[in-house]
Motif scaffolding. Structure first.
Motif, mmCIF file in Angstrom:
data_model
loop_
_atom_site.group_PDB
_atom_site.id
_atom_site.type_symbol
_atom_site.label_atom_id
_atom_site.label_comp_id
_atom_site.label_asym_id
_atom_site.label_seq_id
_atom_site.Cartn_x
_atom_site.Cartn_y
_atom_site.Cartn_z
ATOM 1 N N ILE A 23 10.638 -0.689 6.953
ATOM 2 C CA ILE A 23 10.565 -1.615 5.822
ATOM 3 C C ILE A 23 11.814 -1.465 4.952
ATOM 4 O O ILE A 23 12.425 -2.461 4.547
ATOM 5 C CB ILE A 23 9.282 -1.381 4.990
ATOM 6 C CG1 ILE A 23 8.049 -1.792 5.791
ATOM 7 C CG2 ILE A 23 9.352 -2.142 3.659
ATOM 8 C CD1 ILE A 23 6.723 -1.398 5.146
ATOM 9 N N ARG A 33 8.917 -1.974 -1.695
ATOM 10 C CA ARG A 33 8.000 -1.942 -0.554
ATOM 11 C C ARG A 33 6.709 -2.689 -0.849
ATOM 12 O O ARG A 33 6.170 -3.398 0.007
ATOM 13 C CB ARG A 33 7.720 -0.482 -0.182
ATOM 14 C CG ARG A 33 6.991 -0.324 1.106
ATOM 15 C CD ARG A 33 6.981 1.111 1.589
ATOM 16 N NE ARG A 33 6.456 2.017 0.593
ATOM 17 C CZ ARG A 33 6.765 3.304 0.530
ATOM 18 N NH1 ARG A 33 7.603 3.837 1.386
ATOM 19 N NH2 ARG A 33 6.233 4.079 -0.382
ATOM 20 N N PHE A 36 7.220 -6.343 -0.469
ATOM 21 C CA PHE A 36 7.293 -6.667 0.957
ATOM 22 C C PHE A 36 5.897 -6.779 1.564
ATOM 23 O O PHE A 36 5.591 -7.738 2.273
ATOM 24 C CB PHE A 36 8.104 -5.590 1.691
ATOM 25 C CG PHE A 36 8.129 -5.779 3.183
ATOM 26 C CD1 PHE A 36 9.088 -6.581 3.775
ATOM 27 C CD2 PHE A 36 7.194 -5.158 3.989
ATOM 28 C CE1 PHE A 36 9.109 -6.766 5.157
ATOM 29 C CE2 PHE A 36 7.204 -5.333 5.363
ATOM 30 C CZ PHE A 36 8.158 -6.138 5.946
#
Length: 66
Positions: A23, A33, A36
């Motif tokens: 990631i 993160r 995402f």
């Protein structure tokens, strides 16, 4: 009076080793993160809903919630 919270639901999840480093390699500028993961989940939900693959809450899931 304040606005309602944007992120009202919370979930813990486990991922295979190496997922976070993968990631990190594809994050956009100023994206973290959590951003995402939220975007990935939203995109997958939209994809499945468009295909008509949404299951009702009563149906068992294929994914374990360990």
């Amino acid at each position: 009076m304040g606005r309602p919270p944007l992120w009202a639901e919370d979930m813990r999840a486990r991922f295979p080793n190496g997922t976070f480093s993968r990631i990190a390699k594809v994050l956009r500028e100023r994206e973290d993160r959590t951003d995402f993961v939220r975007e990935a989940i939203e995109n997958e939900l939209l994809r499945r809903e468009a295909l008509g693959n949404a299951t009702s809450p009563e149906e068992p899931s294929d994914i374990s919630s360990d």
